[in-house]
Motif scaffolding. Structure first.
Motif, short mmCIF file in Angstrom:
data_model
loop_
_atom_site.label_atom_id
_atom_site.label_comp_id
_atom_site.label_asym_id
_atom_site.label_seq_id
_atom_site.Cartn_x
_atom_site.Cartn_y
_atom_site.Cartn_z
N ASP A 164 0.94 -1.21 0.14
CA ASP A 164 -0.06 -0.02 -0.14
C ASP A 164 0.98 1.29 0.11
O ASP A 164 0.48 2.41 -0.60
CB ASP A 164 -1.05 0.09 1.12
CG ASP A 164 -2.23 -1.12 1.06
OD1 ASP A 164 -2.26 -1.42 0.04
OD2 ASP A 164 -2.69 -1.50 2.21
N ARG A 165 1.96 1.15 0.84
CA ARG A 165 3.03 2.28 0.82
C ARG A 165 3.51 2.50 -0.67
O ARG A 165 3.80 3.61 -1.05
CB ARG A 165 3.89 1.97 1.91
CG ARG A 165 5.18 3.13 1.94
CD ARG A 165 4.50 4.54 2.42
NE ARG A 165 5.41 5.53 2.39
CZ ARG A 165 5.42 6.77 2.42
NH1 ARG A 165 4.12 7.39 2.38
NH2 ARG A 165 6.28 7.77 2.46
N ILE A 166 3.83 1.44 -1.25
CA ILE A 166 4.45 1.75 -2.68
C ILE A 166 3.38 2.39 -3.65
O ILE A 166 3.81 3.32 -4.37
CB ILE A 166 4.84 0.27 -3.11
CG1 ILE A 166 6.00 -0.16 -2.23
CG2 ILE A 166 5.33 0.55 -4.53
CD1 ILE A 166 6.46 -1.81 -2.64
N GLU A 167 2.24 1.82 -3.53
CA GLU A 167 1.29 2.49 -4.37
C GLU A 167 0.94 3.99 -4.02
O GLU A 167 0.74 4.87 -4.76
CB GLU A 167 -0.15 1.68 -4.13
CG GLU A 167 -0.20 0.29 -4.70
CD GLU A 167 0.07 0.24 -5.94
OE1 GLU A 167 -0.07 0.90 -6.89
OE2 GLU A 167 0.93 -0.91 -6.32
N GLU A 168 0.82 4.36 -2.63
CA GLU A 168 0.95 5.57 -2.23
C GLU A 168 2.04 6.58 -2.85
O GLU A 168 1.68 7.91 -3.24
CB GLU A 168 0.75 5.92 -0.79
CG GLU A 168 0.51 7.09 -0.15
CD GLU A 168 0.44 7.14 1.49
OE1 GLU A 168 -0.28 7.98 1.80
OE2 GLU A 168 1.31 6.52 1.86
N LEU A 169 3.20 5.95 -2.82
CA LEU A 169 4.40 6.70 -3.29
C LEU A 169 4.51 6.85 -4.90
O LEU A 169 4.62 8.03 -5.16
CB LEU A 169 5.65 6.02 -2.90
CG LEU A 169 6.14 6.02 -1.49
CD1 LEU A 169 7.28 5.04 -1.14
CD2 LEU A 169 6.47 7.43 -0.94
N LYS A 170 3.94 6.05 -5.55
CA LYS A 170 3.52 6.25 -6.92
C LYS A 170 2.57 7.45 -7.23
O LYS A 170 2.97 8.01 -8.20
CB LYS A 170 3.04 4.80 -7.53
CG LYS A 170 4.42 3.83 -7.49
CD LYS A 170 3.86 2.42 -7.91
CE LYS A 170 5.11 1.58 -8.26
NZ LYS A 170 4.49 0.20 -8.86
#
Length: 517
Positions: A164-170
């Motif tokens: 989820d953090r990766i998607e948020e960063l993207k």
């Protein structure tokens, strides 16, 4: 096992070099700011540049290790990479400051000649550049974190929190890049004087709010941030860079020669009209207007110096007393030459074109004929009218608020407003939140006027800069002729609720203090 020990040894040596390089950078930084003369500053600037290049090479090596799957714990690598990027950001500040030397003749002359408007333009340009650099820096940090998390999730699958953090960063990266594109476009428009400095200042607060708070959980972005600047309607002549080999005068000619943007790859450019030639104010443009070519394959034009010399030769060979005789120029002399790209087929051209160039257009050796007093007056009136041209939206009717999902009124309910509902006494009986709703959603109506009057009777005051209503929470701690400072209650129409602001300075110049009779 031996390979791992060898790799760890290389990493340790690299991180030691980073620590030494940062220490050396800090030492030179202090010496630069304490330098007594220009020669010392130049020496330290060169040393600083040398050190930052070493650190950049170490950063590239660290980025390679961060992306590698062989290293498990990458926290030290990421921290050292961020440390180097911080020094890079500091070096950019020094680089910007030293582009124009303070003690050089150019720098001193520039300081004397720059007028307030130019200075304001430069300040806004520096702010845009700094904001773009900061956004790029944040994008680098986001990408670094994405790389680190991606390696961890590959090893430990099913970690939903990290995914989820990766998607948020993207999403952050995508949004940052959008703002970078917009701000770079605005910066180019500012350089080309196609946007007002005041228009950019209007978006400054929102951009800085995005820069500082875009990662906060309660952040609410202004989706219409760039709408007033009409960035979608920018012509290609502003956004695209000029083709190589064009002089400033050539750029002016091609910018004014057509009302629509022309692509550099266009196969059928539109020749400029005689009306646009008069706007440019040079007789050379009439040569372009005279040539009628059905199809041109956007060839490089002849340098302007040769065109001017041909026009001058024609003028010298004729009498300046009467009308200028026809100037015969072969089309190939205008639209072909050494600058044309080789290998392109020549378009069909008429053999000769004839044009009459009057002396008033400025191509004869004696210079342009001065305008009469009446012509100067007409020109001034025309320019004044141009600055006050009506906009199509000026003729539109004011749009009233319409509910998205209107609810039909049942027949046994009241079909007309209650009696005396258009009086201040009626509005004073309404709740404060209702008055705020009427004020913000019934714009331009009598109801808005009465709601404002009722709010003023309840000691609310309207702030014309923030477009919000304020009320004293307690007696101000400081009161002067220009402002008062203390704790206030204000109504936030964006989040629709009352909030408290401590230590707020209410400048009286922003106070809407008209008497509502």
């Amino acid at each position: 096992m031996a390979d791992k020990r060898k790799l760890q040894g290389e990493i340790d040596r690299c991180l030691k070099k980073v620590a030494e390089g940062v220490e050396q950078f800090e030492d030179i930084w202090q010496k630069l700011h304490n330098a007594a003369n220009a020669n010392q500053k130049e020496k330290y600037e060169a040393d600083l540049k040398k050190e930052i290049k070493k650190l950049q090479r170490l950063r590239d090596q660290i980025k390679t290790w961060v992306a590698s799957n062989e290293i498990k714990d990458k926290r030290q690598l990421v921290e050292n990479r961020k440390l180097i990027e911080t020094q890079m950001e500091r070096f950019k500040i020094v680089e910007r400051e030293t582009k124009t030397k303070a003690y050089s003749k150019e720098g001193l002359g520039l300081a004397q000649k720059v007028d307030p408007a130019q200075k304001e333009k430069e300040e806004v340009g520096q702010w845009l550049t700094s904001t773009i650099d900061t956004l790029n820096m944040q994008v680098d940090q986001f990408e670094s974190e994405v790389e680190s998390l991606s390696v961890q999730t590959r090893k430990k699958k099913g970690d939903k929190e990290k995914q989820d953090r990766i998607e948020e960063l993207k999403r952050f990266i995508e949004k940052h890049r959008y703002h970078i594109r917009m701000l770079e476009t605005i910066l180019r428009m500012l350089d080309n004087d196609s946007v007002q400095v005041e228009s950019i200042r209007k978006i400054k607060d929102d951009v800085e709010y995005y820069l500082d708070s875009s990662q906060d959980p309660d952040f609410e972005e202004n989706e219409f941030l760039y709408d007033d600047l009409d960035l979608e309607d920018i012509s290609a002549s502003v956004v695209a860079t000029s083709p190589p080999g064009h002089s400033h005068m050539e750029d002016e000619i091609f910018l004014h020669s057509s009302s629509t943007p022309t692509s550099t790859t266009s196969s059928s450019p539109i020749p400029p009209s005689p009306a646009t030639c008069t706007m440019v104010g040079t007789g050379l443009m009439c040569i372009f207007c005279a040539v009628s070519s059905p199809v041109l394959l956007h060839k490089a034009p002849e340098p302007l110096s040769s065109l001017k010399s041909m026009a001058e030769r024609a003028a010298l060979g004729s009498s300046l007393e009467g009308d200028m005789p026809g100037l015969h120029l072969p089309d190939r002399d205008i639209f072909s030459g050494s600058g044309a790209p080789s290998g392109l087929p020549a378009a069909p051209q008429p053999s000769l074109s004839e044009v009459s160039i009057p002396p008033s257009l400025g191509v004869c050796p004696l210079g342009p004929v001065p305008l009469s007093k009446d012509q100067l007056y007409q020109q001034a009136m025309q320019e004044s009218a141009w600055t006050h041209m009506p906009h199509p939206s000026d003729s539109e009717r004011i749009r009233q608020y319409l509910m998205r999902n209107p609810c039909p009124t049942l027949p046994f309910h009241h079909q007309v407003p209650p009696p005396h509902s258009d009086s201040v006494e009626f509005y004073q009986r309404l709740s404060t939140e209702t008055l705020f709703f009427i004020f913000y959603y019934l714009e331009g109506t009598k109801a808005q006027y009465l709601a404002a009057k009722a709010l003023k009777k309840q000691s609310w005051r309207f702030h014309t800069k923030y477009m919000m209503w304020f009320q004293r929470h307690e007696e101000p701690k400081t009161i002067t002729d220009e402002f008062e400072q203390g704790t206030y209650i204000y109504f936030d129409y964006e989040k629709w609720g009352q909030r408290k602001k401590e230590g707020f300075t209410f400048e009286y110049r922003y106070l809407e203090d008209r008497d509502l009779q």
